[in-house]
Structure formats: structure tokens, C-alpha cells
Design an enzyme around this catalytic site. Structure first.
Site, PDB file in Angstrom:
ATOM      1  N   ILE A  90      43.062  -1.971  35.356  1.00 57.89           N
ATOM      2  CA  ILE A  90      42.194  -1.905  36.694  1.00 57.89           C
ATOM      3  C   ILE A  90      40.875  -2.749  36.760  1.00 57.89           C
ATOM      4  O   ILE A  90      40.370  -3.412  37.437  1.00 57.89           O
ATOM      5  CB  ILE A  90      42.150  -0.517  37.315  1.00 57.89           C
ATOM      6  CG1 ILE A  90      43.410   0.034  37.642  1.00 57.89           C
ATOM      7  CG2 ILE A  90      41.238  -0.582  38.603  1.00 57.89           C
ATOM      8  CD1 ILE A  90      43.411   1.480  38.207  1.00 57.89           C
ATOM      9  N   THR A 127      37.274   0.000  23.112  1.00 57.93           N
ATOM     10  CA  THR A 127      37.649  -1.475  22.192  1.00 57.93           C
ATOM     11  C   THR A 127      37.362  -2.566  22.906  1.00 57.93           C
ATOM     12  O   THR A 127      37.536  -2.644  24.054  1.00 57.93           O
ATOM     13  CB  THR A 127      39.034  -1.134  21.545  1.00 57.93           C
ATOM     14  OG1 THR A 127      39.866  -0.671  22.745  1.00 57.93           O
ATOM     15  CG2 THR A 127      39.246   0.146  20.568  1.00 57.93           C
ATOM     16  N   ARG A 144      37.554   8.857  38.511  1.00 58.15           N
ATOM     17  CA  ARG A 144      37.809  10.069  38.579  1.00 58.15           C
ATOM     18  C   ARG A 144      36.294  10.734  38.770  1.00 58.15           C
ATOM     19  O   ARG A 144      35.345  10.188  38.046  1.00 58.15           O
ATOM     20  CB  ARG A 144      38.365  10.738  37.306  1.00 58.15           C
ATOM     21  CG  ARG A 144      40.065  10.713  37.221  1.00 58.15           C
ATOM     22  CD  ARG A 144      40.722  11.268  38.412  1.00 58.15           C
ATOM     23  NE  ARG A 144      42.066  11.454  38.491  1.00 58.15           N
ATOM     24  CZ  ARG A 144      42.594  10.453  39.069  1.00 58.15           C
ATOM     25  NH1 ARG A 144      42.107   9.327  39.720  1.00 58.15           N
ATOM     26  NH2 ARG A 144      43.994  10.586  39.103  1.00 58.15           N
ATOM     27  N   GLU A 194      36.948  17.622  44.044  1.00 59.35           N
ATOM     28  CA  GLU A 194      37.857  17.313  45.029  1.00 59.35           C
ATOM     29  C   GLU A 194      39.008  18.505  45.384  1.00 59.35           C
ATOM     30  O   GLU A 194      39.197  19.192  44.582  1.00 59.35           O
ATOM     31  CB  GLU A 194      38.700  16.420  44.469  1.00 59.35           C
ATOM     32  CG  GLU A 194      38.375  14.777  45.081  1.00 59.35           C
ATOM     33  CD  GLU A 194      39.297  13.732  44.402  1.00 59.35           C
ATOM     34  OE1 GLU A 194      38.636  12.792  43.460  1.00 59.35           O
ATOM     35  OE2 GLU A 194      40.377  13.511  44.356  1.00 59.35           O
ATOM     36  N   HIS A 231      39.526   9.814  48.204  1.00 58.43           N
ATOM     37  CA  HIS A 231      40.209   9.289  47.165  1.00 58.43           C
ATOM     38  C   HIS A 231      41.664   8.556  47.660  1.00 58.43           C
ATOM     39  O   HIS A 231      42.770   9.065  47.633  1.00 58.43           O
ATOM     40  CB  HIS A 231      40.726  10.589  46.551  1.00 58.43           C
ATOM     41  CG  HIS A 231      41.354  10.393  45.052  1.00 58.43           C
ATOM     42  ND1 HIS A 231      41.412  11.152  43.981  1.00 58.43           N
ATOM     43  CD2 HIS A 231      41.857   9.223  44.555  1.00 58.43           C
ATOM     44  CE1 HIS A 231      41.880  10.626  42.898  1.00 58.43           C
ATOM     45  NE2 HIS A 231      42.213   9.523  43.031  1.00 58.43           N
TER      46      HIS A 231
HETATM   47  C1  DGY Z   1      46.003   7.860  40.481  1.00 60.65           C
HETATM   48  O1  DGY Z   1      47.016   7.209  40.304  1.00 60.65           O
HETATM   49  O2  DGY Z   1      45.586   8.309  39.535  1.00 60.65           O
HETATM   50  C2  DGY Z   1      45.154   7.803  41.866  1.00 60.65           C
HETATM   51  O3  DGY Z   1      43.923   8.259  41.537  1.00 60.65           O
HETATM   52  C3  DGY Z   1      45.678   8.587  42.813  1.00 60.65           C
HETATM   53  O4  DGY Z   1      45.854   9.867  42.392  1.00 60.65           O
END
Ligand code: DGY
Length: 328
Positions: free
Chosen positions: A157, A178, A238, A267, A285
Site C-alpha cells: 500500500i 527493511t 491502524r 474504534e 475506516h
Molecule cells: C483492512 O483490510 O485491514 C482494512 O483496514 C479493513 O479492515
């Protein structure tokens, strides 16, 4: 006899029908929210496998599920599951990586741009009837183009976020456990730096690392103090990565310019201190929330479930140590 599977959220009918061909399914087609712990324990009691999204699976839930063999998350993050407790009981845990990278990266950018250009705050201001004509000296935002994007956590990501920065002619720096290999660094156009440089140089700092106990509050008061007063923090990873109380103080006191958050420490509770702040964009979220991506996530989780209950090694197994004691 078919294995029993609990599905904790509504999923596409087509996927559910496919599941029913192989399993005795306890579905949740009429709900779209987490279970209360007692309700989840009750529903898990006879289950061999569970397909879940966001629900907490802790030791108490596992104790109520003596037949459980597979916990399959419809998400890439799995901090909702006590993996050690699953491993100790020989229960396989899987996640759903890869299929949500681009959608989550898009969301990080949506939040970054919204914070930089004050989209949400201005929308509220306009709706409140406060716009009386185009202003010359008001509604100033922050330029994104040519700015420095810092990325903490350079997995799939993080890399998807970095690639998108090329369109804004940004300088991209990153820090990761790393370092990427040089060819990948060139491909995503990012330079590896130490944490201190990342904090000090980033105009926008975007978090893309998983939550673990070791990463808890990786952005706390000390780190926020190292950021530029014009800097902005984006978190689509998170909530527990950020000390929310310290963030609120920094935002209130103008020690950083803004934040854009999709995730929260407690959350679904959002710290009340965030709510009145105009320099924060808040989302519930929803980083992976597009129909196509949620479908792909559910499909991948189902593939894992079928493999796990069929006696194979599921493709997205997160606790291979459980294999040697796996329940049959
Ligand atoms: C994930 O895939 O971890 C997203 O945050 C949805 O929970």
C-alpha cells in the site's frame, strides 16, 4: 456431513450461494456491524470456520468454539484476532492482502488532498451559508504539488501511495523496517531515509504499516514534535499507530497543521477532542470500501476458508506455526 461456517457480515449473494454448496452456512445477510462479544461467542459455538470482518476474536471467543479450525479475515489487517491464542489451539488464521492496495492508496490520497485543500471544512462553511462571493485572502490551503511526501511503512500500500505522487511532482521519502531493493525504489520514485529525517522533512506523512504491539504509538508526542509546523499526518493504517491524545494536543496548539484520519485508537469511538478541530478530516475506516474491492476481499477470504477447511495450506496463512497442531 458439511462443515459449519459462520459468516459475520453480509456478503454478495453469489458468493454466499457458492459457500452454501460446500458448507452449512450461518450467514449474516441482514446485518452490517460488529457482533457483541456474547452474541459472537454464541454463534461460534458449533462453527468449524469463520469468515469475518472487523469482529474481535479473542481467547474467550475461541474457548466458546471448540470445533473452530479456521479464522478467515476479509481484511488485510488482522489485529482484531488474537493470533497467538489461535496458534496455541491449532486454529489457522488468514487475511486478505493485495486486493485492496490500490483502493486504500486512493483513499490515502483523497484524505491527503482533502486536508491540504480544506475540502471538508470549506464544504461545512459553504453549507452554513457563510460564502458571500469568491474571496481572495481566505480558504488558503497547502500546495501538494512539489511538496515532500513521507511514507512510513513501504509495503504494497505504501508503494501504491508513492507511485501516485509522481503525478504531483512530489519528492517522496520513506522509512521502513527493511530498505527496498534499489530497482523497486527507482520504480516507486522514493528515497530511503531514517525516521528522524522522515519526520523532519515530510510535508505530508502517510502511515502504511501494520499494527503490532511494537508499533503502538509509533507516532507519539516526541515524533509529532519533530514534524514541521506546516506538516500534515495521514493515517489509513491502524489507529493504534498514533497516540491520539498527543495528536489532538499537537493539532490544537498548531504544532502541526493538520491531519486526515480513517482509523482510530478506540474504534468505533473517536476521541471527542478530534471532533471540534477544523484542521482534521475524519473518515469512518473506509479505506477499502468500494464495491469491487470488498467483493475481491470476500472472494479471497473464501478461497482461504475452503483451503483451510479442506486440509490444504491456505494461501494467505498468517500463522504457519499452527499447522503442526492444526485441528482436524
Ligand atoms: C483492512 O483490510 O485491514 C482494512 O483496514 C479493513 O479492515
Amino acid at each position: 456431513m458439511k462443515s459449519k461456517v459462520l459468516v459475520t457480515r453480509a456478503i454478495a449473494d453469489g458468493l454466499l450461494n457458492g459457500l452454501r454448496e460446500q458448507f452449512d452456512v450461518d450467514d449474516s445477510q441482514q446485518r452490517d456491524g460488529p457482533h457483541a462479544p456474547g452474541e459472537l461467542r454464541r454463534r461460534l459455538a458449533g462453527a468449524d470456520g469463520v469468515l469475518l470482518f472487523g469482529d474481535r476474536i479473542d481467547a474467550a471467543a475461541l474457548d466458546a468454539a471448540p470445533r473452530l479450525k479456521a479464522v478467515c479475515n476479509i481484511s488485510v489487517g488482522y489485529n482484531n484476532v488474537d493470533v497467538a491464542a489461535c496458534t496455541a489451539r491449532g486454529i489457522l488464521v488468514t487475511n486478505a492482502p493485495g486486493v485492496l492496495d490500490d483502493t486504500t492508496a486512493d483513499m490515502a490520497w483523497a484524505l491527503l488532498l482533502a486536508a491540504a485543500r480544506r475540502i471538508v471544512d470549506s464544504d461545512r462553511w459553504l453549507r452554513a451559508g457563510q460564502w458571500h462571493g469568491m474571496t481572495f485572502n481566505d480558504r488558503f490551503g497547502t500546495d501538494v504539488h512539489h511538496a515532500t511526501l513521507g511514507i512510513l511503512g513501504m509495503g504494497r500500500i505504501g508503494r501504491a501511495v508513492a507511485r501516485r505522487a509522481a503525478g504531483f511532482d512530489m519528492r517522496v521519502i520513506y522509512h521502513n523496517r527493511t530498505r527496498l531493493d534499489p530497482a523497486l525504489e527507482r520504480e516507486v520514485g522514493a528515497r530511503f531515509v531514517g525516521m528522524d529525517e522522515l519526520l523532519a522533512e515530510s510535508d505530508f506523512l502517510s502511515l502504511h504499516l501494520p499494527y503490532t504491539e511494537a508499533n503502538r504509538h509509533i507516532i507519539g508526542a516526541a515524533e509529532l514534535a519533530c514534524m514541521k509546523p506546516t506538516g500534515m499526518l495521514v493515517n489509513t493504517a491502524r489507529g493504534g499507530l498514533v497516540d491520539e491524545a498527543a495528536l489532538i494536543d499537537a493539532l490544537r496548539e498548531g504544532r502541526i497543521a493538520g491531519a486526515a484520519l480513517d482509523v482510530y485508537e478506540g474504534e468505533p469511538t473517536v476521541s471527542p477532542g478530534l471532533l471540534p478541530l477544523a484542521n482534521v478530516v475524519l473518515a469512518p475506516h473506509m479505506g477499502s470500501a468500494t464495491r469491487a474491492t470488498r467483493l475481491a476481499m470476500a472472494r479471497l477470504a473464501i478461497e482461504n476458508l475452503i483451503e483451510a477447511l479442506g486440509g490444504a495450506v491456505p494461501r494467505c496463512l498468517v500463522n504457519p506455526e499452527a499447522l503442526e497442531r492444526r485441528r482436524t
